[in-house]
Motif scaffolding. Sequence first.
Motif, PDB file in Angstrom:
ATOM      1  N   PRO B 140     -22.826  22.139   5.430  1.00 21.45           N
ATOM      2  CA  PRO B 140     -23.947  21.680   4.591  1.00 21.45           C
ATOM      3  C   PRO B 140     -25.292  22.194   5.093  1.00 21.45           C
ATOM      4  O   PRO B 140     -26.172  22.539   4.294  1.00 21.45           O
ATOM      5  N   SER B 141     -25.435  22.259   6.414  1.00 22.06           N
ATOM      6  CA  SER B 141     -26.691  22.755   6.964  1.00 22.06           C
ATOM      7  C   SER B 141     -26.960  24.192   6.500  1.00 22.06           C
ATOM      8  O   SER B 141     -28.035  24.505   5.990  1.00 22.06           O
ATOM      9  N   GLY B 142     -25.955  25.037   6.639  1.00 26.57           N
ATOM     10  CA  GLY B 142     -26.095  26.437   6.223  1.00 26.57           C
ATOM     11  C   GLY B 142     -26.248  26.572   4.719  1.00 26.57           C
ATOM     12  O   GLY B 142     -27.033  27.391   4.235  1.00 26.57           O
ATOM     13  N   LEU B 143     -25.516  25.733   3.954  1.00 20.35           N
ATOM     14  CA  LEU B 143     -25.622  25.793   2.494  1.00 20.35           C
ATOM     15  C   LEU B 143     -27.025  25.407   2.043  1.00 20.35           C
ATOM     16  O   LEU B 143     -27.609  26.064   1.176  1.00 20.35           O
ATOM     17  N   LEU B 144     -27.570  24.328   2.634  1.00 29.26           N
ATOM     18  CA  LEU B 144     -28.912  23.894   2.246  1.00 29.26           C
ATOM     19  C   LEU B 144     -29.937  24.976   2.571  1.00 29.26           C
ATOM     20  O   LEU B 144     -30.828  25.266   1.784  1.00 29.26           O
ATOM     21  N   MET B 145     -29.797  25.583   3.754  1.00 26.36           N
ATOM     22  CA  MET B 145     -30.755  26.614   4.141  1.00 26.36           C
ATOM     23  C   MET B 145     -30.638  27.812   3.212  1.00 26.36           C
ATOM     24  O   MET B 145     -31.650  28.391   2.794  1.00 26.36           O
ATOM     25  N   THR B 146     -29.402  28.179   2.866  1.00 31.43           N
ATOM     26  CA  THR B 146     -29.213  29.308   1.954  1.00 31.43           C
ATOM     27  C   THR B 146     -29.744  28.955   0.569  1.00 31.43           C
ATOM     28  O   THR B 146     -30.405  29.770  -0.085  1.00 31.43           O
ATOM     29  N   ALA B 147     -29.468  27.713   0.132  1.00 33.67           N
ATOM     30  CA  ALA B 147     -29.940  27.291  -1.192  1.00 33.67           C
ATOM     31  C   ALA B 147     -31.462  27.350  -1.272  1.00 33.67           C
ATOM     32  O   ALA B 147     -32.028  27.643  -2.323  1.00 33.67           O
ATOM     33  N   SER B 148     -32.131  27.095  -0.146  1.00 31.49           N
ATOM     34  CA  SER B 148     -33.596  27.062  -0.170  1.00 31.49           C
ATOM     35  C   SER B 148     -34.181  28.416  -0.556  1.00 31.49           C
ATOM     36  O   SER B 148     -35.324  28.509  -0.964  1.00 31.49           O
ATOM     37  N   GLN B 179     -39.392  24.078   1.693  1.00 29.51           N
ATOM     38  CA  GLN B 179     -39.700  23.595   3.038  1.00 29.51           C
ATOM     39  C   GLN B 179     -38.959  22.289   3.327  1.00 29.51           C
ATOM     40  O   GLN B 179     -38.536  22.036   4.458  1.00 29.51           O
ATOM     41  N   GLN B 180     -38.769  21.461   2.294  1.00 27.38           N
ATOM     42  CA  GLN B 180     -38.045  20.195   2.523  1.00 27.38           C
ATOM     43  C   GLN B 180     -36.579  20.462   2.843  1.00 27.38           C
ATOM     44  O   GLN B 180     -36.003  19.839   3.742  1.00 27.38           O
ATOM     45  N   LEU B 181     -35.989  21.409   2.112  1.00 24.90           N
ATOM     46  CA  LEU B 181     -34.595  21.765   2.400  1.00 24.90           C
ATOM     47  C   LEU B 181     -34.485  22.313   3.819  1.00 24.90           C
ATOM     48  O   LEU B 181     -33.519  22.051   4.535  1.00 24.90           O
ATOM     49  N   TRP B 182     -35.491  23.095   4.223  1.00 25.53           N
ATOM     50  CA  TRP B 182     -35.518  23.637   5.586  1.00 25.53           C
ATOM     51  C   TRP B 182     -35.412  22.484   6.584  1.00 25.53           C
ATOM     52  O   TRP B 182     -34.607  22.518   7.510  1.00 25.53           O
ATOM     53  N   CYS B 183     -36.233  21.448   6.370  1.00 25.58           N
ATOM     54  CA  CYS B 183     -36.251  20.317   7.302  1.00 25.58           C
ATOM     55  C   CYS B 183     -34.908  19.593   7.334  1.00 25.58           C
ATOM     56  O   CYS B 183     -34.376  19.301   8.409  1.00 25.58           O
TER      57      CYS B 183
END
Lengths: 237, 582
Positions: B140-148, B179-183
């Motif tokens: 999920p961490s990588g998916l969120l960062m990629t989605a951002s 930026q929120q997804l990054w966090c």
Amino acid sequence: MHWWFPGNASSVGGKVDSLFYVILYITGAVFVLVEATLLVFLVRYRKRSGRTATYVEGSTRAEIIWTSIPAVILVSLAFVSQPLWSKIKDSDTYPRDATHLGLEAKQFEWHVTYPGPDGKLGTDDDFMKRDSIHLVVDRDYVLEMTSRDVVHSFFVPAFRLKQDIVPGMDIKLWVKPTLTGTFELACSELCGLGHYRMRGVVIVHTPADYAAWLVSQGEATPADSAAAASNSGMGTP
Amino acid sequence: MTATAGAALPGHAHADDRSFVRKYVFSTDHKIIGIQFLFLSLFFLLVGGLLAMGIRWQLGFPGQPMPLGGWLPQGVAPGGVVAPKTYIGLVTMHGTFMIFFAVMPLLVGVFANYLIPLKIGAPDMAFPRLNMWSFWLMIPSGLLMTASLFVLGGSAVAGWTVYAPLSNVPDYTGVHLGQQLWCVSIVIFGASSLLGSVNYITTVINLRAPGMTWFRLPLSVWALFITAVLAVLAVPVLAGAVIMLLFDQTIGTHFYLPAGGGQPLMWQHLFWFFGHPEVYILILPAMGIASDVIANGARKPIFGYASMVWAMVAIAFLGFVVWGHHMFQSGMNPTLASAFMVSTIVIAVPSAIKVFNWLGTLWRGSIHFTTPMLNALAFVSMFIIGGLSGIFMASTPVDMYIHGTYFIVAHIHYVLFGGSLFAIYAGIYFWFPKMFGKQLDERLGKVHFALTFVFYNLTFFPMHILGVGGEMRRIYDPTVYEYLRPMQPINVFITVSAFLLFTSQLVMAWNIVRTLARGKQADLNPWRDCGLEWTVASPPPHGNFATTPTVYHGPYEYSVPGAAEDFIPVNQPPAQVAETRR
């Protein structure tokens, strides 16, 4: 072709450059010695038939030597750096008769406030210029730096000076230009989409040129500026 | 405590009736988890590399349409030209992916997971389920960062260091969700990292096989253990800081905003309190891997093993008191900066000790130039450059000029690519036969090494010159500045080299794919190594060891006088050694 430091134009730049070269010569010598040793070992001790590795677990004496020599060199580097650093960045040591200018950074502009004929910031005769800092050569200035929005960084490569400008903080920086001319001012802390074009110039005048500039801007009459130039204590009429 | 390690799970090595999903997907086996991390982080290494190509195109050829740029949406690259906002997004996400999703999981996720139990003689990690979570939180961490990268407003653009208030006030950048997804992604990443780290620490303390004393641990295990301690102490600080940043963005707190009584510099202090130990998290495991490979390649014990351990311990301690050197020009009190200058200069000493000890290891050795050894030697020679260039910025007045310039970019890439990534390559080539039972092609490996070494230096060395010339990092178009225009040919040269460097990595990708498909079966101990991991089948069975091994020797008993072979496996009983000596 210009592929190295821009020419130095400030009172501290020469000392910064000297320190850079001291470190360059020391690290350069270490680099050559260590990498050459590595290469010699790789050639000399490569696998060959009839030769085997020698079982050696270490040598306390060698380790004491190569721990203490770098330690002494490195710590003395700190002692050499410290006085220059305090001189540049410790605002308690700044010249008391320096002219104070206001420098406000905002996305993506530099606003420079000049003290006007009375020589004091924060009075009615102050005036503001955008993206250009006009200074008189060999005169001491203290920039009073503030930011209206995000963190910016004041960087004049020819002066070797850099100082971050932080919202909510009043940060002072001493500047003493030693050459006349036009020098570029850059923002060197990522400050948003227009960071790359947050460019300004520092124009260093002779006292006479500076007086003429003031007149041309309508900020002084010819008589005022002649008086200001002679009162500056620079000894130039 | 250590004596009962493997015996607690008798017969575990044989029982393997798990379903496919339990075995390869939601696996609790440290080896599978290590391999999962390997492919995940190699994928992000590729993503980070692609983003770097975008950066390099714009810097080499500012304002010209990028090849394939026409495929990008007009808002991102109008007419195929990278937009200024896209550019700082690329810079931000390149750093983020490379540090958090490529190099850190490659070093820690892959090698700590794969090597620790095998090298200390344990059947698995102390907490296999936590370990599984550690991997599955990275998804999920990588998916969120990629989605951002794809959300409205674009990805985070405040740099990987996300300095406030640029990062926490959306109005300054126009970036909200990115930026929120990054966090959120970084907080989840932090949880993953912590779960892994407590596991590595517990496993090394509790599950060492009989005879595997602390000072018989291979340096790779020492390094990974110390790294885990660093992560446990540093990552929570990052998580806390990032949560406050997220609150500033979303619910109107003012932790980093002066208008509400907050402090922008507090972000920098918290970030670098994490960020500097992070630098050592990214280099210590590389040092450990390189030590193992160099001893093996030189067929000699590590020179000064004990001081190698203590140097790492010293680096770890000092690593927590040097964060201020990232902030010399930040407006922090200049006297405080002087204190940080001294601690920073002191930390160079243990780093120097390590370099000299590697040279001492090569001295009078019998150096085998295998692919892993070549990469490990590149690590040493590039780390020397990265270490020496660091001394320039340790000196506060010199830092004033080079801070925030390409000199820093050169320095970090000499440490992180020249250092960490070459050691990672050494590790992948070295332990690939253990992981997959197949040997990577040595010829292709050497071609990959040679191309990478040459183009790496052609890419990053000239950046020192740019930095001395005063070129700032993170600027979209250096030709805006007159004094930088004469150096533009260097930027073109770097860009061409970077493209070739990126392309060279395809040789390794091809080598991996080809070997997995139809590589030759690896020998049981192809590098003639002393380590415990080479005493079991490749890949090792579930549970690793049929019976708990007993360790009799130090980790690097190469070329022992009188021994029949030029290496003594750590679990070879002394009687056998004595026999072969006769």
